[in-house]
Write an enzyme that holds these catalytic residues in place. Sequence first.
Site, PDB file in Angstrom:
ATOM      1  N   HIS A 237       0.863  -1.176   0.000  1.00 45.43           N
ATOM      2  CA  HIS A 237       0.000   0.000   0.000  1.00 45.43           C
ATOM      3  C   HIS A 237       0.902   1.228   0.000  1.00 45.43           C
ATOM      4  O   HIS A 237       1.866   1.296   0.756  1.00 45.43           O
ATOM      5  CB  HIS A 237      -0.896  -0.011   1.245  1.00 45.43           C
ATOM      6  CG  HIS A 237      -2.054   0.935   1.163  1.00 45.43           C
ATOM      7  ND1 HIS A 237      -1.894   2.303   1.173  1.00 45.43           N
ATOM      8  CD2 HIS A 237      -3.388   0.723   1.058  1.00 45.43           C
ATOM      9  CE1 HIS A 237      -3.075   2.887   1.093  1.00 45.43           C
ATOM     10  NE2 HIS A 237      -4.000   1.947   1.008  1.00 45.43           N
ATOM     11  N   ARG A 259      -6.191   9.586  -1.357  1.00 43.19           N
ATOM     12  CA  ARG A 259      -5.707   9.923  -2.695  1.00 43.19           C
ATOM     13  C   ARG A 259      -6.873  10.014  -3.673  1.00 43.19           C
ATOM     14  O   ARG A 259      -6.882  10.859  -4.570  1.00 43.19           O
ATOM     15  CB  ARG A 259      -4.692   8.887  -3.168  1.00 43.19           C
ATOM     16  CG  ARG A 259      -3.376   8.952  -2.418  1.00 43.19           C
ATOM     17  CD  ARG A 259      -2.365   7.961  -2.961  1.00 43.19           C
ATOM     18  NE  ARG A 259      -2.726   6.579  -2.682  1.00 43.19           N
ATOM     19  CZ  ARG A 259      -2.996   5.664  -3.597  1.00 43.19           C
ATOM     20  NH1 ARG A 259      -2.963   5.984  -4.881  1.00 43.19           N
ATOM     21  NH2 ARG A 259      -3.307   4.426  -3.253  1.00 43.19           N
TER      22      ARG A 259
END
Length: 576
Positions: A237, A259
């Site tokens: 990640h 994001r």
Amino acid sequence: MDVEHLKTDILILGSGGAGLFAALHALKANPDLDITIASKGLLGKCGCTRMVQGGYNVAINPGDSVERHFMDTIEGGKWLPHQELAWTLVATAVERVRELENEIGCFFDRNPDGTLHGKAFAGQSFDRTVHKGDLTGIEIINRLMEQVWARPVRRLEEHRAVALIPAKDGALAGVLMIDVRSGAFRFVNAQAVLLATGGGPTMYRYHTPSGDKTMDGLAMALRLGLPLRDMEMVQFHPTGLLAGPDTRMTGTVLEEGLRGAGGHLLNGAMHRFMADYDPKLERATRDVVSRAIYAEMKAGRTTPNGGVYIKMSHLGATKVAKEFKGMVDRCRDCGFDLAGGLVEVVPTAHYFMGGLVCDVDTATECFGLFVAGEDASGMHGANRLGGNGVANSTVFGGIAGDVMPQWIAKNSGHRTPDANLLDFELARAQQPFARQAGDVNALREKLLDAMWDYVGVLRDRAGIEHGLKAVDDIEAELLVTGTPDRDRRFNLTWHDWLNLRSLCEISRVIALAALRRENSRGAHYRSDFPEPGELATSTFTVARQKAGRIELTDAPVRFTHVKPGETLLRDPIAAE
């Protein structure tokens, strides 16, 4: 050594989303069956489902479709997924999310018109990630836990599985376990066993799962000679919290929705660098963003703790604090202001796409053994889309729960365990008590660095071979390192030793599979073989242990729904 023998119809190893869903479905299919859940920790309180922040991918809102979700999954997985498994995942998720709401009692966030709100996740062509704020896993696992508690399901909490024990004919007879509370051994004889212990690539310096996730399920399957696929595929990640070496919060995920909502990644020079790597910027898939961050780190363009920054303040501090309350609170606890300032992040080992080969009905080649959740493989190929993980666990956990009672009806009866194998595994688990006590934690630290440095985000032949030698050396040292045997009750040093042995076994397979794949797909990137290879002739790796050695072969991907260059969509939008 005395071993207590227990008997049950269905034994479920693991109490995450897959295990709890399986128990509920199995009991509904046949209420007369005796069902037992064994958990390394406390039921519903350990494992990875509880830690899910982002959400649950499901094609449920206007404009989306199962076909679009499927194409995103296949393209994001770089054409390596088992397409029947992937189709089952995306198609059944629609049914399962309704079940979560209407039968399990989950509350998910909604749009003003009452439809389920879907947030943006990287690598997807539609905002389909259903969620409960940024604490979705807690909502799902709490409701599942309540449902299981209300039913006659036997619970073996704080019981670690150490070996799958077959009968002499190879069919599974049951599982050897250690009661962590007492230190006693128990053999649970079961007609059917579900392996749902979860993955947990905690052999890397930075990792998201809790420390008790140590690949035990896959290590047990490996020793039984079962085939494991895609073992080189470790997902990092991109945004693990980098809070320094003095807190265990380092490595924990700052979710992908940050994001997706428009968060920016900045290097130590405050440059927004993703434009240098991918036109999708921060919304590129996890593998792309992780490699970009790692490249910035290797180039020395880092923050004080050696990572990069994530910046959310340009979206408005009040908005960020409302939409990502859990993340904001987590960062504040570590001294960072996510809503209005900068937070240091680093790629962190998050999910394991590799695992046990299985059929769509969760059956494995071992008679009586089924698998679901992160222990299974094939659904994600080279890269798991964010939000597909908890969907995978609940979809296939429910399928396993439906299938096992039917299987028992056709194959009823408990099998007698192979006494020689049972004795062997008992001796194996107690091996450290026959050695002089040493520093197990120091060996764990060596493994963390070796896997991060040599078999991590970026790989090449020389590095992988160095990593393999390091794993061999660490395991050899572990096998001559002992632990005290004064009291086996909550003897955590003993369990740390067992954890590390599992991690060494699986680390070796990861490295060998990474060495074999001489191309770059998704989470696996070889700097000496940067091209993806021909998609139309894609193969996946298969690892087996035979006579104590790991054998690697390749098998062709079967394009049963769509071939490379084709799409199921009339108006294709590439996911990656």
